[in-house]
Design an enzyme around this catalytic site. Structure first.
Site, PDB file in Angstrom:
ATOM      1  N   GLU A  11       0.808  -1.215   0.000  1.00  7.64           N
ATOM      2  CA  GLU A  11       0.000   0.000   0.000  1.00  7.64           C
ATOM      3  C   GLU A  11       0.845   1.270   0.000  1.00  7.64           C
ATOM      4  O   GLU A  11       0.506   2.248  -0.644  1.00  7.64           O
ATOM      5  CB  GLU A  11      -0.891   0.017   1.257  1.00  7.64           C
ATOM      6  CG  GLU A  11      -1.876  -1.127   1.314  1.00  7.64           C
ATOM      7  CD  GLU A  11      -2.523  -1.225   2.677  1.00  7.64           C
ATOM      8  OE1 GLU A  11      -3.023  -0.190   3.157  1.00  7.64           O
ATOM      9  OE2 GLU A  11      -2.512  -2.303   3.276  1.00  7.64           O
ATOM     10  N   ASP A  41      -1.479  -4.452   4.091  1.00  2.58           N
ATOM     11  CA  ASP A  41      -1.458  -4.554   5.551  1.00  2.58           C
ATOM     12  C   ASP A  41      -2.173  -5.817   6.042  1.00  2.58           C
ATOM     13  O   ASP A  41      -3.179  -6.242   5.453  1.00  2.58           O
ATOM     14  CB  ASP A  41      -2.122  -3.324   6.186  1.00  2.58           C
ATOM     15  CG  ASP A  41      -1.217  -2.096   6.148  1.00  2.58           C
ATOM     16  OD1 ASP A  41      -0.026  -2.260   5.836  1.00  2.58           O
ATOM     17  OD2 ASP A  41      -1.702  -0.988   6.435  1.00  2.58           O
ATOM     18  N   ASP A  43      -4.535  -6.882   7.891  1.00  3.59           N
ATOM     19  CA  ASP A  43      -5.819  -6.749   8.567  1.00  3.59           C
ATOM     20  C   ASP A  43      -6.919  -6.800   7.514  1.00  3.59           C
ATOM     21  O   ASP A  43      -6.647  -7.038   6.330  1.00  3.59           O
ATOM     22  CB  ASP A  43      -5.887  -5.465   9.405  1.00  3.59           C
ATOM     23  CG  ASP A  43      -5.656  -4.201   8.585  1.00  3.59           C
ATOM     24  OD1 ASP A  43      -5.687  -4.272   7.328  1.00  3.59           O
ATOM     25  OD2 ASP A  43      -5.442  -3.129   9.180  1.00  3.59           O
ATOM     26  N   GLU A  79      -8.819  -4.445   6.210  1.00  2.17           N
ATOM     27  CA  GLU A  79      -8.695  -3.419   5.167  1.00  2.17           C
ATOM     28  C   GLU A  79      -7.637  -3.836   4.159  1.00  2.17           C
ATOM     29  O   GLU A  79      -7.824  -3.691   2.944  1.00  2.17           O
ATOM     30  CB  GLU A  79      -8.338  -2.064   5.794  1.00  2.17           C
ATOM     31  CG  GLU A  79      -9.431  -1.441   6.628  1.00  2.17           C
ATOM     32  CD  GLU A  79     -10.675  -1.108   5.823  1.00  2.17           C
ATOM     33  OE1 GLU A  79     -10.550  -0.600   4.690  1.00  2.17           O
ATOM     34  OE2 GLU A  79     -11.790  -1.376   6.320  1.00  2.17           O
ATOM     35  N   TYR A  88       3.271  -4.475  13.403  1.00  7.42           N
ATOM     36  CA  TYR A  88       2.059  -3.827  12.894  1.00  7.42           C
ATOM     37  C   TYR A  88       1.267  -3.205  14.042  1.00  7.42           C
ATOM     38  O   TYR A  88       1.083  -3.813  15.095  1.00  7.42           O
ATOM     39  CB  TYR A  88       1.204  -4.839  12.142  1.00  7.42           C
ATOM     40  CG  TYR A  88       0.083  -4.206  11.371  1.00  7.42           C
ATOM     41  CD1 TYR A  88       0.334  -3.257  10.390  1.00  7.42           C
ATOM     42  CD2 TYR A  88      -1.234  -4.559  11.615  1.00  7.42           C
ATOM     43  CE1 TYR A  88      -0.695  -2.667   9.666  1.00  7.42           C
ATOM     44  CE2 TYR A  88      -2.284  -3.987  10.897  1.00  7.42           C
ATOM     45  CZ  TYR A  88      -1.991  -3.033   9.929  1.00  7.42           C
ATOM     46  OH  TYR A  88      -3.014  -2.449   9.224  1.00  7.42           O
ATOM     47  N   ARG A 128      -1.934  -1.938  14.247  1.00  9.36           N
ATOM     48  CA  ARG A 128      -3.397  -2.034  14.406  1.00  9.36           C
ATOM     49  C   ARG A 128      -3.722  -3.449  14.881  1.00  9.36           C
ATOM     50  O   ARG A 128      -3.870  -4.364  14.075  1.00  9.36           O
ATOM     51  CB  ARG A 128      -4.118  -1.694  13.099  1.00  9.36           C
ATOM     52  CG  ARG A 128      -3.905  -0.250  12.667  1.00  9.36           C
ATOM     53  CD  ARG A 128      -4.714   0.121  11.439  1.00  9.36           C
ATOM     54  NE  ARG A 128      -4.423   1.495  11.057  1.00  9.36           N
ATOM     55  CZ  ARG A 128      -3.492   1.856  10.158  1.00  9.36           C
ATOM     56  NH1 ARG A 128      -2.780   0.914   9.569  1.00  9.36           N
ATOM     57  NH2 ARG A 128      -3.289   3.119   9.878  1.00  9.36           N
ATOM     58  N   HIS A 156      -2.689 -11.485  15.389  1.00  5.36           N
ATOM     59  CA  HIS A 156      -1.631 -10.491  15.384  1.00  5.36           C
ATOM     60  C   HIS A 156      -0.811 -10.587  16.659  1.00  5.36           C
ATOM     61  O   HIS A 156      -1.237 -11.156  17.664  1.00  5.36           O
ATOM     62  CB  HIS A 156      -2.223  -9.078  15.304  1.00  5.36           C
ATOM     63  CG  HIS A 156      -2.789  -8.750  13.970  1.00  5.36           C
ATOM     64  ND1 HIS A 156      -3.652  -7.697  13.766  1.00  5.36           N
ATOM     65  CD2 HIS A 156      -2.647  -9.341  12.762  1.00  5.36           C
ATOM     66  CE1 HIS A 156      -3.998  -7.643  12.489  1.00  5.36           C
ATOM     67  NE2 HIS A 156      -3.404  -8.631  11.878  1.00  5.36           N
TER      68      HIS A 156
END
Length: 771
Positions: free
Chosen positions: A2, A75, A77, A79, A313, A315, A358
């Site tokens: 991204e 990423d 997750d 999204e 990461y 989040r 995670h």
């Protein structure tokens, strides 16, 4: 991939055999101008290429056509999974060489490990993200028009409703209502000094019982007190003074001395919400700033010749850490402190709605300690270093041994059998082994006992020894209303209620402020008049939709999609059928309550109230005319009685009056001839400038209007500035003409004199802080 920064770091580690390109976020989304969801056909979304992304997609297609294998490393997750899904369909829809890799840390070893374990794009995770996006779109597009109609005459700004943002607004409004109706409870405590023959200084103890009835400090509001609660505290000053006089005449003995060893456990490593909370309280960063800096630390920072990802990461809602990270931390602690500072392995905490497996937010290598990287990080941004230091210390501390405290509790009671019987208690603790406290004082545990006043207990206290009473102090207190949310405490509340996810917390908090529903003062969130009215309308119209339980339940439903327990369509159907029923009822009610507004151009009644960038307007389906409603229902501006100085200087024959106007940032003074004359000035506080003694202190804003500060109205001729809100009250000590409002996490709000530096409670009682 991204981010261009992330792509650059990864390209270095993978070498010349790979071409690493960035998609720069999402490439597809729902259209902006319409619902974009076919609710009658399985809730199929109609995605469109985001403006400016066609060139990126074309370039990626060209590169994919020349490549043997394609790895999607967005990423880790939901999204990121959605971005990977759309890229896979756009870039190589018919090729079987597309794989998904997850980089939880941007390091050479982390990337090498991830490349060894590629997988397919997870359609379940994509469906969970899509369900969230579609659900939010349906609520936003179908509820917002109801809000526009109901708000005509009350606000004409661009308004919106949202599945999560509206619940966050509700929490803030309900907290404000609780503060407004709060009735403080007054109560008194007796503190006395006792000495024995063996103590080197007095024991400072609190009265905890009279005639066997325990005295407990009250909590909450007076209207919530039961009769039983009223008997547990001293609520009458006359009674308190009676106890004070009687207790002074008694003789006492040390009834008990209890000693025990207490462990104070280190905090867990950071998750998204706890990082945002700690950055707010310790570094005064808002959630968006915290996450932006964390993103930079994750994607890679230049350490000399090396571009290195410094944290995992950011989040996440899991405190899990890898065994390799644990082993490295253990080696570091043993080598830099001693083996006794190494803590045992701990069970990880994971929220009930934790998404993927995670890790917690941690440094990618503890050998990159703050001292080693400080020079490089501060060269980029001092806050970048401060945030990294916070993350590094929290992680290392989480792997250290607990602190061990020797806690002593002393009870002293009156000896006489006649009359009232009094019992006092004192508590104190000393550090026996500092453990993790050698690195940080962070803790996840409860605060100290009310009998612990922070003073050290003397040595040599012996049970049954006589104790002589000395000075007795009567301390009056009142219960405090629940504090207003800060950005970080709102995030913590949302997380505890199961609302939102790590990837959405910062945007939720930002959206309700950008919409003008909430203002921030002294880092506290206040609902605006518009925000209160929007909240009232939404709760009245959609009580089942905009509540905590429904929103948390929807988050759980989204998790069932990710876990492949339920399908996208079934979850959406269960949401939409009852929602549509309520929506139809509300629209019917509004149609009866609100008259049809004819088009002022052609008179047609085929009109609809809509909201755009510049506020609400009336859209006529017959003639196509769009009529602004921006000034409808707006109250007449208050006049100041002054003429506009800028109009007078211009000398064009027209002179405007100065009016008190309002904007999303509060009140200000402006010319009645706006937009022909754009003269404005801040509202005065009524306090003369302490520097020039001519101008007034006025509120000003910087940082794109978000940061408040106060300065002299004669700026730039006078450069007086203050970051603290001034209060138009003289100092009781030195008679300075104003006081500054201060706030700390431990003490809450208090006043401070900028001249003599003395501190006061908001009621102007001098605090106990010595200056």
């Amino acid at each position: 991939m991204e981010s261009p920064a992330k792509a650059k770091t990864i390209n270095k580690y993978l070498g010349s055999g790979y071409v690493v390109e960035a998609s720069v976020g999402h490439v597809k989304d729902l259209p902006k101008s319409k619902l974009g969801v076919d609710v009658d056909n399985g809730f199929a979304p109609h995605y469109m290429t985001i403006k400016g992304k066609k060139e990126i997609i074309d370039r990626l297609k060209s590169l994919a056509a020349k490549s043997k294998e394609i790895f999607l490393a967005t990423d880790p997750d939901r999204e990121g999974e959605a971005i990977a899904y759309h890229l896979a369909n756009e870039v190589a829809p018919k090729k079987g060489n597309v794989k998904r890799v997850l980089f939880t840390e941007i390091t050479k070893s982390g990337i090498k490990e991830a490349m060894l374990h590629p997988r397919q794009v997870d359609t379940a995770l994509f469906d969970a993200q899509q369900a969230r996006r579609v659900m939010d779109r349906i609520i936003g597009y179908q509820v917002s028009p109801v809000l526009w109609k109901a708000m005509i005459g009350k606000s004409t700004e661009a308004l919106s409703a949202g599945r999560v943002q509206s619940v966050a607004l509700r929490l803030i409004c309900e907290r404000e209502a609780a503060i407004t109706r709060f009735q403080p409870i007054s109560y008194w405590n007796l503190w006395a000094d006792f000495t024995t023959e063996t103590t080197e200084f007095p024991i400072h103890a609190r009265l905890i019982a009279v005639d066997g009835t325990e005295i407990r400090n009250p909590e909450g509001s007076a209207q919530d007190l039961s009769d039983a609660d009223k008997a547990t505290f001293i609520g009458d000053e006359k009674i308190a003074r009676g106890y004070m006089g009687d207790a002074r005449r008694k003789t006492y003995r040390v009834a008990s001395v209890t000693k025990r060893e207490v462990k104070k456990n280190p905090p867990q490593p950071f998750i998204t919400s706890s990082l945002q909370a700690a950055a707010s309280s310790k570094l005064r960063m808002n959630p968006r700033r915290t996450m932006a800096l964390a993103q930079r630390l994750y994607e890679g920072v230049q350490l000399g010749d090396e571009l290195t990802g410094l944290i995992t990461y950011m989040r996440t809602d899991s405190t899990r850490i890898s065994q390799e990270a644990r082993d490295e931390a253990v080696a570091y602690i043993a080598g830099n402190y001693s083996p006794q500072y190494v803590g045992a392995e701990r069970k990880t905490k994971q929220s009930k709605n934790a998404q993927e497996a995670h890790e917690a937010i941690r440094p990618t290598s503890v050998t990159n300690d703050p001292k080693t990287v400080r020079h490089y990080l501060e060269a980029e941004d001092k806050q970048l270093y401060a945030l990294y230091e916070l993350i590094w210390k929290r992680f290392v501390a989480s792997q250290m041994a607990p602190a061990v405290m020797d806690q002593t509790t002393v009870e002293i009671e009156s000896r006489e059998k006649e009359g009232s019987h009094y019992k006092f208690r004192a508590s104190g603790s000393v550090v026996k082994f500092d453990g993790y406290l050698v690195l940080t004082d962070d803790s996840d545990e409860a605060q100290k006992s009310p009998d612990d006043d922070g003073k050290r207990l003397p040595n040599g206290i012996v049970e049954n020894d006589p104790a002589a009473i000395g000075q007795i102090d009567l301390q009056d207190s009142t219960t405090k209303p629940p504090p207003r949310f800060s950005e970080s405490t709102l995030v913590k509340e949302l997380e505890s209620l199961g609302i939102g996810r790590p990837s959405t917390y910062a945007s939720i908090v930002g959206t309700i402020q950008e919409r003008g529903y909430v203002d921030q003062e002294e880092r506290r969130l206040y609902p605006t008049t518009v925000g209160l009215e929007v909240n009232r309308i939404l709760i009245k119209s959609f009580p089942e939709i905009f509540n905590v339980d429904f929103t948390a339940q929807m988050e759980e439903e989204l998790d069932t999609i990710a876990a492949k327990e339920r399908s996208y369509e079934s979850v959406m159907t269960d949401f939409y059928v009852p929602f549509k029923s309520v929506l139809d009822q509300v629209q019917e009610r509004l149609a009866e309550e609100l008259p049809v507004r004819p088009c002022p151009q052609c008179g047609s009644k085929d009109t609809e109230v809509k909201s755009g960038w510049f506020g609400m307007y009336l859209d006529c389906a017959n003639c196509g005319k769009k009529t602004s409603l921006k000034n409808e229902g707006k109250p007449e501006a208050e006049k100041t009685g002054e003429q506009c100085s800028e109009c007078i200087e211009r000398g064009d024959g027209e002179i405007g009056e100065l009016l008190i106007r309002s904007s999303r940032y509060g009140k200000f003074i402006g010319c009645s001839r706006y937009p022909k004359c754009k003269y404005t000035r801040p509202m005065p506080t009524g306090i003369k400038c302490p520097k020039c003694h001519v101008g007034d202190i006025t509120e000003r804003r910087g940082g794109k209007g978000k940061r408040k500060f106060w300065g002299c109205s004669r700026y730039p001729d006078c450069d007086f500035l203050s970051n603290d809100k001034p209060v138009n009250k003289p100092c009781p000590v030195c008679n300075n003409n104003w006081l500054a409002t201060k706030w700390t996490r431990d003490r809450g709000e208090f006043l401070k004199c900028p001249n003599c530096k003395r501190e006061f409670t908001p009621e102007l009682n001098e605090t106990e802080v010595e200056k």
